[in-house]
Write a protein that holds these residues in place. Structure first.
Motif, PDB file in Angstrom:
ATOM      1  N   THR A 142     -11.324   6.451   5.914  1.00 31.52           N
ATOM      2  CA  THR A 142     -10.006   6.417   5.281  1.00 31.52           C
ATOM      3  C   THR A 142      -9.808   7.608   4.367  1.00 31.52           C
ATOM      4  N   THR A 143     -10.847   7.944   3.594  1.00 27.61           N
ATOM      5  CA  THR A 143     -10.742   9.059   2.658  1.00 27.61           C
ATOM      6  C   THR A 143     -10.617  10.385   3.402  1.00 27.61           C
ATOM      7  N   LEU A 144     -11.377  10.536   4.484  1.00 25.66           N
ATOM      8  CA  LEU A 144     -11.236  11.746   5.297  1.00 25.66           C
ATOM      9  C   LEU A 144      -9.818  11.850   5.851  1.00 25.66           C
ATOM     10  N   LYS A 145      -9.307  10.719   6.317  1.00 25.06           N
ATOM     11  CA  LYS A 145      -7.953  10.708   6.859  1.00 25.06           C
ATOM     12  C   LYS A 145      -6.935  11.040   5.771  1.00 25.06           C
ATOM     13  N   GLN A 146      -7.065  10.395   4.608  1.00 13.78           N
ATOM     14  CA  GLN A 146      -6.113  10.614   3.525  1.00 13.78           C
ATOM     15  C   GLN A 146      -6.186  12.030   2.977  1.00 13.78           C
ATOM     16  N   ALA A 147      -7.416  12.537   2.831  1.00  8.89           N
ATOM     17  CA  ALA A 147      -7.571  13.910   2.343  1.00  8.89           C
ATOM     18  C   ALA A 147      -6.906  14.879   3.305  1.00  8.89           C
ATOM     19  N   GLY A 148      -7.168  14.687   4.606  1.00  9.88           N
ATOM     20  CA  GLY A 148      -6.552  15.550   5.607  1.00  9.88           C
ATOM     21  C   GLY A 148      -5.052  15.339   5.703  1.00  9.88           C
ATOM     22  N   ALA A 149      -4.631  14.062   5.714  1.00  9.70           N
ATOM     23  CA  ALA A 149      -3.213  13.743   5.869  1.00  9.70           C
ATOM     24  C   ALA A 149      -2.395  14.281   4.703  1.00  9.70           C
ATOM     25  N   THR A 150      -2.886  14.070   3.485  1.00 12.20           N
ATOM     26  CA  THR A 150      -2.145  14.530   2.318  1.00 12.20           C
ATOM     27  C   THR A 150      -2.154  16.048   2.238  1.00 12.20           C
ATOM     28  N   ILE A 156      -8.946   6.193  -3.031  1.00 17.28           N
ATOM     29  CA  ILE A 156      -9.771   5.388  -3.929  1.00 17.28           C
ATOM     30  C   ILE A 156      -8.974   4.270  -4.580  1.00 17.28           C
ATOM     31  N   PHE A 157      -7.797   4.586  -5.072  1.00 20.04           N
ATOM     32  CA  PHE A 157      -7.058   3.644  -5.901  1.00 20.04           C
ATOM     33  C   PHE A 157      -6.044   2.778  -5.152  1.00 20.04           C
ATOM     34  N   ALA A 158      -5.708   3.124  -3.911  1.00 26.32           N
ATOM     35  CA  ALA A 158      -4.689   2.331  -3.227  1.00 26.32           C
ATOM     36  C   ALA A 158      -4.914   2.155  -1.736  1.00 26.32           C
ATOM     37  N   VAL A 159      -5.199   3.230  -1.023  1.00 24.60           N
ATOM     38  CA  VAL A 159      -5.098   3.192   0.429  1.00 24.60           C
ATOM     39  C   VAL A 159      -6.208   2.371   1.086  1.00 24.60           C
ATOM     40  N   THR A 160      -7.462   2.622   0.709  1.00 23.97           N
ATOM     41  CA  THR A 160      -8.569   1.956   1.405  1.00 23.97           C
ATOM     42  C   THR A 160      -8.477   0.435   1.350  1.00 23.97           C
ATOM     43  N   PRO A 161      -8.313  -0.182   0.160  1.00 31.62           N
ATOM     44  CA  PRO A 161      -8.258  -1.654   0.147  1.00 31.62           C
ATOM     45  C   PRO A 161      -7.073  -2.239   0.902  1.00 31.62           C
ATOM     46  N   THR A 162      -5.892  -1.604   0.801  1.00 36.99           N
ATOM     47  CA  THR A 162      -4.725  -2.167   1.494  1.00 36.99           C
ATOM     48  C   THR A 162      -4.825  -1.957   3.007  1.00 36.99           C
ATOM     49  N   GLU A 163      -5.344  -0.801   3.438  1.00 38.75           N
ATOM     50  CA  GLU A 163      -5.541  -0.561   4.867  1.00 38.75           C
ATOM     51  C   GLU A 163      -6.615  -1.483   5.431  1.00 38.75           C
ATOM     52  N   ARG A 164      -7.634  -1.731   4.650  1.00 34.74           N
ATOM     53  CA  ARG A 164      -8.709  -2.640   5.083  1.00 34.74           C
ATOM     54  C   ARG A 164      -8.137  -4.020   5.383  1.00 34.74           C
ATOM     55  N   MET A 165      -7.292  -4.529   4.487  1.00 34.66           N
ATOM     56  CA  MET A 165      -6.742  -5.870   4.684  1.00 34.66           C
ATOM     57  C   MET A 165      -5.719  -5.891   5.825  1.00 34.66           C
ATOM     58  N   LYS A 166      -4.915  -4.844   5.948  1.00 28.81           N
ATOM     59  CA  LYS A 166      -3.958  -4.781   7.056  1.00 28.81           C
ATOM     60  C   LYS A 166      -4.681  -4.834   8.392  1.00 28.81           C
ATOM     61  N   THR A 167      -5.708  -3.998   8.525  1.00 28.49           N
ATOM     62  CA  THR A 167      -6.446  -3.921   9.789  1.00 28.49           C
ATOM     63  C   THR A 167      -7.214  -5.200  10.067  1.00 28.49           C
ATOM     64  N   ALA A 168      -7.835  -5.769   9.034  1.00 31.79           N
ATOM     65  CA  ALA A 168      -8.595  -7.006   9.207  1.00 31.79           C
ATOM     66  C   ALA A 168      -7.691  -8.152   9.654  1.00 31.79           C
ATOM     67  N   GLY A 222       0.810  -1.209   0.000  1.00 28.69           N
ATOM     68  CA  GLY A 222       0.000   0.000   0.000  1.00 28.69           C
ATOM     69  C   GLY A 222       0.845   1.259   0.000  1.00 28.69           C
ATOM     70  N   SER A 223       1.993   1.251   0.676  1.00 30.75           N
ATOM     71  CA  SER A 223       2.862   2.426   0.726  1.00 30.75           C
ATOM     72  C   SER A 223       3.408   2.780  -0.646  1.00 30.75           C
ATOM     73  N   VAL A 224       3.835   1.769  -1.391  1.00 32.60           N
ATOM     74  CA  VAL A 224       4.376   2.008  -2.735  1.00 32.60           C
ATOM     75  C   VAL A 224       3.301   2.576  -3.653  1.00 32.60           C
ATOM     76  N   ALA A 225       2.135   1.918  -3.676  1.00 31.72           N
ATOM     77  CA  ALA A 225       1.045   2.370  -4.538  1.00 31.72           C
ATOM     78  C   ALA A 225       0.527   3.742  -4.108  1.00 31.72           C
ATOM     79  N   LYS A 226       0.367   3.917  -2.800  1.00 31.16           N
ATOM     80  CA  LYS A 226      -0.170   5.173  -2.269  1.00 31.16           C
ATOM     81  C   LYS A 226       0.708   6.354  -2.641  1.00 31.16           C
ATOM     82  N   ASP A 227       2.010   6.237  -2.417  1.00 33.04           N
ATOM     83  CA  ASP A 227       2.878   7.386  -2.650  1.00 33.04           C
ATOM     84  C   ASP A 227       3.090   7.655  -4.132  1.00 33.04           C
ATOM     85  N   GLY A 228       3.122   6.614  -4.946  1.00 34.49           N
ATOM     86  CA  GLY A 228       3.203   6.838  -6.388  1.00 34.49           C
ATOM     87  C   GLY A 228       2.006   7.622  -6.887  1.00 34.49           C
TER      88      GLY A 228
END
Length: 308
Positions: free
Chosen positions: A188-196, A139-151, A94-100
């Motif tokens: 996740t989107t609220l977090k990412q929007a704010g974080a970015t 939308i394209f990277a963070v939510t699905p990878t974070e979902r699986m990490k947390t699960a 997720g880190s690689v995809a997210k930052d790219g």
């Protein structure tokens, strides 16, 4: 973050993805044979694991310690060393995809937001460009990878239905369909929007401030700016991170349910659960991320422009 005009999209994507890979590799330490070398440094993955465990609901009669070292030591003692790295590979991918995606979208969006006369971004526009790129990354990277990490982390302490990443994804798809990978999308989107917004915005505001005062842009200043951006980002977005974690537990929860559960368990202060553990990683990772991006972009920009 580079302010060079017309940065090729290939440079933004490649440099961002490479920076994400370096940041993930530097802040995630894979397990060794003994716990003492695995957990004393706060930037290592067990603290991301501990942060997530603290944010999830406590098991009845078994309160979660606040001390991250106690969380890590307790899991190691009761569940073994491998349990501390549940969800680690999902985080790295997720880190690689997210930052790219994040650097690509930010470089693209900021061109639209630039002042047509000066060619620069005001602090407000810097934050707005970062917010938009955070939504794209979610939308394209963070939510699905974070979902699986947390699960995976949540499942390891309760039902233990997941035997690995691939099997976990298949089970989530079977039980909840494709949308099961997007549990916690709102948080996740609220977090990412704010974080970015805060991370990219703070970094660029600091960089503009230094340029006006002719402060050299060195590796040290890039690292310091990235670290400050990491602190600001963590403190400002921790509530969204906590809600996101509750939503993305093994069984999942809606954003409203997650919000109510945090209030019921800990009150308003509960939204900043795991802040210290997250800071241990984001301060270090912020410095590495931006330093690596600037270095990679400086190398790739001339190469790409020669080919145009």
């Amino acid at each position: 973050m580079s302010h060079d005009q017309n940065t090729p999209w290939t440079v933004s994507l490649a440099a961002g993805g490479f920076a994400g890979a370096v940041e993930a590799g530097a802040t995630v330490r894979l397990p060794h044979q003994s716990i003492p070398s695995s957990y004393p440094k706060q930037q290592q993955y067990p603290f991301e694991f501990a942060k997530t465990r603290v944010q999830l609901r406590e098991q009845k009669g078994i309160p979660t310690p606040r001390n991250p070292f106690a969380v890590v030591a307790g899991v190691y003692r009761n569940e073994g060393l491998s349990a501390l790295y549940k969800g680690c590979s999902a985080l790295v991918v997720g880190s690689v995809a997210k930052d790219g995606i994040r650097f690509l979208s930010f470089d693209t969006i900021k061109e639209t937001f630039k002042d047509p006369e000066t060619g620069t971004l005001s602090p407000a526009r810097n934050l707005a460009a970062g917010m938009c790129s955070g939504v794209v990354a979610s939308i394209f990277a963070v939510t699905p990878t974070e979902r699986m990490k947390t699960a995976l982390i949540d499942d390891a302490r309760n039902e233990r239905r997941f035997t690995g990443n691939v099997q976990a994804v298949k089970l989530v798809l079977k039980e909840d369909g494709f949308l099961g990978l997007y549990r916690g999308f709102a948080g996740t989107t609220l977090k990412q929007a704010g974080a970015t917004a805060f991370r990219m915005g703070t970094y660029n505001i600091l960089k503009d401030y230094e340029r006006v005062r002719d402060i050299p842009q060195t590796t040290l200043t890039n690292f310091a700016n990235g670290s400050v951006a990491g602190i600001v980002t963590t403190l400002a977005t921790q509530p969204f991170d906590t809600i996101k974690t509750r939503c993305q537990s093994a069984r999942g929860a809606t954003t409203v349910e997650a919000f109510r559960s945090v209030i019921a368990d800990y009150g308003v202060r509960g939204f900043w659960k795991g802040t210290t553990m997250r800071l241990g990683r984001t301060v270090f990772s912020g410095g590495i991320l931006f330093t690596t991006y600037e270095w990679a972009a400086a190398i790739l920009n001339p190469l790409m422009r020669k080919q145009v």
